[in-house]
Design a protein around this motif. Structure first.
Motif, PDB file in Angstrom:
ATOM      1  N   LYS A   1       0.830  -1.210   0.000  1.00 40.09           N
ATOM      2  CA  LYS A   1       0.000   0.000   0.000  1.00 40.09           C
ATOM      3  C   LYS A   1       0.861   1.256   0.000  1.00 40.09           C
ATOM      4  O   LYS A   1       0.552   2.236  -0.692  1.00 40.09           O
ATOM      5  CB  LYS A   1      -0.915  -0.029   1.227  1.00 40.09           C
ATOM      6  N   ARG A   2       1.975   1.237   0.750  1.00 39.93           N
ATOM      7  CA  ARG A   2       2.854   2.403   0.821  1.00 39.93           C
ATOM      8  C   ARG A   2       3.504   2.722  -0.520  1.00 39.93           C
ATOM      9  O   ARG A   2       3.911   3.868  -0.766  1.00 39.93           O
ATOM     10  CB  ARG A   2       3.960   2.177   1.866  1.00 39.93           C
ATOM     11  N   LEU A   3       3.617   1.730  -1.393  1.00 38.95           N
ATOM     12  CA  LEU A   3       4.216   1.956  -2.708  1.00 38.95           C
ATOM     13  C   LEU A   3       3.255   2.647  -3.669  1.00 38.95           C
ATOM     14  O   LEU A   3       3.653   3.066  -4.749  1.00 38.95           O
ATOM     15  CB  LEU A   3       4.700   0.630  -3.302  1.00 38.95           C
ATOM     16  N   MET A   4       1.996   2.744  -3.294  1.00 38.39           N
ATOM     17  CA  MET A   4       0.978   3.521  -4.004  1.00 38.39           C
ATOM     18  C   MET A   4       0.777   3.127  -5.468  1.00 38.39           C
ATOM     19  O   MET A   4       0.778   3.981  -6.355  1.00 38.39           O
ATOM     20  CB  MET A   4       1.281   5.017  -3.895  1.00 38.39           C
ATOM     21  N   PRO A   5       0.581   1.834  -5.760  1.00 34.52           N
ATOM     22  CA  PRO A   5       0.179   1.489  -7.128  1.00 34.52           C
ATOM     23  C   PRO A   5      -1.182   2.087  -7.470  1.00 34.52           C
ATOM     24  O   PRO A   5      -1.520   2.245  -8.647  1.00 34.52           O
ATOM     25  CB  PRO A   5       0.144  -0.040  -7.117  1.00 34.52           C
ATOM     26  N   VAL A   6      -1.948   2.394  -6.440  1.00 34.40           N
ATOM     27  CA  VAL A   6      -3.109   3.281  -6.539  1.00 34.40           C
ATOM     28  C   VAL A   6      -2.977   4.260  -5.379  1.00 34.40           C
ATOM     29  O   VAL A   6      -2.239   4.007  -4.425  1.00 34.40           O
ATOM     30  CB  VAL A   6      -4.458   2.517  -6.442  1.00 34.40           C
ATOM     31  N   PRO A   7      -3.660   5.406  -5.426  1.00 34.04           N
ATOM     32  CA  PRO A   7      -3.594   6.320  -4.285  1.00 34.04           C
ATOM     33  C   PRO A   7      -3.951   5.606  -2.989  1.00 34.04           C
ATOM     34  O   PRO A   7      -4.745   4.656  -2.971  1.00 34.04           O
ATOM     35  CB  PRO A   7      -4.618   7.396  -4.646  1.00 34.04           C
TER      36      PRO A   7
END
Length: 522
Positions: free
Chosen positions: A370-376
């Motif tokens: 989640k922290r890598l933000m493949p989506v917001p």
């Protein structure tokens, strides 16, 4: 190239858009307005403002072409520099080159050659942009320079969210499914376009100081050297905020702070007005004057802001929203072509990608993906978890065993930074953004400090206090209230920092006893 066609369609000047970028090809290519360089049988084209340097070994033979800016132990890397540690007659020449790169700080790409072997290396986090298209055998700073036809969208991403809400093409993906972003801890073999990890060493972080004070002293020595060398060599501007990272760079600048042609804060909302109020105190403490670039009194014609937006999107390769300083026009207050000294990578000193649970937290993969933000961040669902978690696990499991405890730090340097600053910095074509802390040696030293100690921001406070106690005692944004006028009261400021200052001063006496086996001051 697709980049030329896209510029023509939007009425933009190709040479201006890609003035800080580069493209490497085994075959001749058209790149109008770029400078052409021949190296090791390759056709290399660089933007008009991207600095280059040929590097020579102990015998005077050229072994590398450096694209960008690097500072080594001996100072700024310059044209035709002889580096005595490199000897092309030895079979271990590439190992020596990799050892050299461990100590380079800055933003750069290096093409290195020995005989028929040709490799591409980058700075510690790929800040200069390194993407490649194996089919065309082309390497470049951005996707548009790596393709000759229309973008073929990568199937794993919601491109609308990447364009409008800040989603990122991570896991070494790019907008185009044919183009891959290089892992900055690897080199790219141009014979087969295979990546091979060369850093960190498979047995850990390399040789490390025996105590925390020695670690701090080496960090201060290296980072001060790189920061001051940049200030002495180029017109530089220094952004200041109300947080920790920018004042750390200011502390590294030391007595060369006066060489900065501008010390500034962009004001685009209320929180940045607070930044400006605190930054003014930081600048005053260092004997400088803060320039405040306030959007409310910045009048840039809409047509000019539209042009800056178009140039950013063309250089990036897709229609993402530009940074706020471009949207509001406040970036026009910066001297054109000046280096912007950013505090990136100092985040590792705060372990911003770690979890307070330590090993238990690292075992839970969802929050890391989640922290890598493949989506917001707010858009992350079970669907994204299922799509990307196996890829994250594969990356983590491929790390050398000795580095598993540093996986969240390396997630930051290998996955997050390349997909963020590695994509956007080359697309910012008005100024050259660079971090003097972007060095593999500095990152290793930072990672060697106890993770929880860093997570509580104690390491940054220790370093600033060690260099400049008065700077340490300027309030940090979270220590101040809503009224900016209070910052004009020295008694208010002293009271605001008292608790943090007392803790830092108390720790200072016990730092010499801190070791890996005893990671906290007594």
């Amino acid at each position: 190239m697709q980049a030329i066609q896209a510029c023509e369609t939007r009425g933009a000047n190709f040479a201006r858009v890609f003035r800080y970028q580069y493209v490497i090809s085994p075959r001749p290519i058209e790149a109008p307005g770029m400078r052409a360089h021949g190296f090791a049988g390759l056709h290399v084209h660089t933007g008009a403002s991207l600095r280059t340097a040929r590097l020579r070994d102990v015998h005077g033979k050229v072994f590398g072409l450096l694209l960008g800016i690097a500072v080594g132990p001996d100072g700024l890397v310059t044209q035709n520099q002889h580096i005595d540690s490199i000897d092309l007659t030895r079979s271990d020449a590439f190992t020596a080159i990799e050892n050299l790169l461990t100590h380079f700080a800055g933003r750069f790409t290096l093409i290195a050659a020995q005989g028929r072997d040709r490799r591409v290396y980058g700075d510690a986090v790929g800040m200069n942009g390194i993407v490649y298209n194996p089919t065309l055998q082309r390497v470049a700073a951005s996707v548009p320079l790596c393709i000759d036809d229309a973008v073929q969208d990568h199937p794993d991403y919601n491109h609308h969210l990447c364009e409008t809400e800040g989603g990122k093409y991570t896991f070494f993906d790019t907008r185009d499914r044919r183009v891959r972003r290089m892992n900055p801890s690897c080199y790219l073999d141009l014979a087969n376009f295979a990546e091979t990890r060369f850093w960190p060493p498979s047995n850990g972080l390399g040789p490390l100081p025996s105590s925390l004070t020695d670690t701090y002293d080496e960090i201060i020595s290296i980072a001060s050297h790189s920061t001051q060398t940049l200030l002495q060599s180029f017109p530089c501007v220094l952004p200041l905020t109300g947080g920790r990272d920018s004042r750390l760079i200011a502390a590294f600048a030391g007595n060369d702070m006066h060489r900065a042609v501008q010390i500034y804060t962009h004001v685009t909302n209320y929180s940045s007005r607070q930044d400006a109020a605190i930054a003014a105190l930081v600048a005053q403490t260092l004997g400088g004057r803060l320039c405040v670039h306030d959007r409310r009194i910045t009048h840039v014609p809409q047509v000019r802001r539209d042009r800056m937006r178009d140039e950013f999107q063309l250089a990036l390769g897709y229609d993402a929203a530009p940074p706020s300083e471009l949207r509001t026009g406040v970036v026009t207050h910066l001297p054109f072509d000046a280096l912007v000294l950013r505090g990136h990578q100092t985040d590792i000193l705060r372990a911003v990608f770690s979890d307070f649970r330590g090993p238990t937290g690292r075992a839970a993969l969802r929050w890391q993906v989640k922290r890598l933000m493949p989506v917001p961040y707010a858009r992350f669902t079970n669907a994204e978890e299922q799509r990307f978690t196996h890829r994250y696990a594969a990356w983590r499991d491929a790390l050398p065993y000795a580095l598993r405890d540093h996986s969240t730090d390396l997630m930051f340097t290998e996955l997050y930074y390349p997909s963020s600053v590695g994509a956007t910095f080359p697309a910012l074509n008005r100024n050259f953004y660079i971090s003097p802390f972007n060095s593999r040696r500095l990152i290793s030293l930072a990672m060697s400090i106890d993770e929880q100690y860093r997570h509580e921001s104690l390491a940054v406070d220790d370093l600033v206090y060690r260099m400049n106690p008065a700077l340490h005692n300027v309030p940090i944004d979270y220590e101040t209230g809503a009224s900016l006028d209070d910052l004009n009261d020295p008694h208010y400021c002293a009271a605001a920092v008292q608790a943090r200052a007392s803790r830092t001063e108390a720790r200072a006496g016990g730092l010499a006893q801190v070791t890996a086996a005893n990671p906290w001051p007594a």
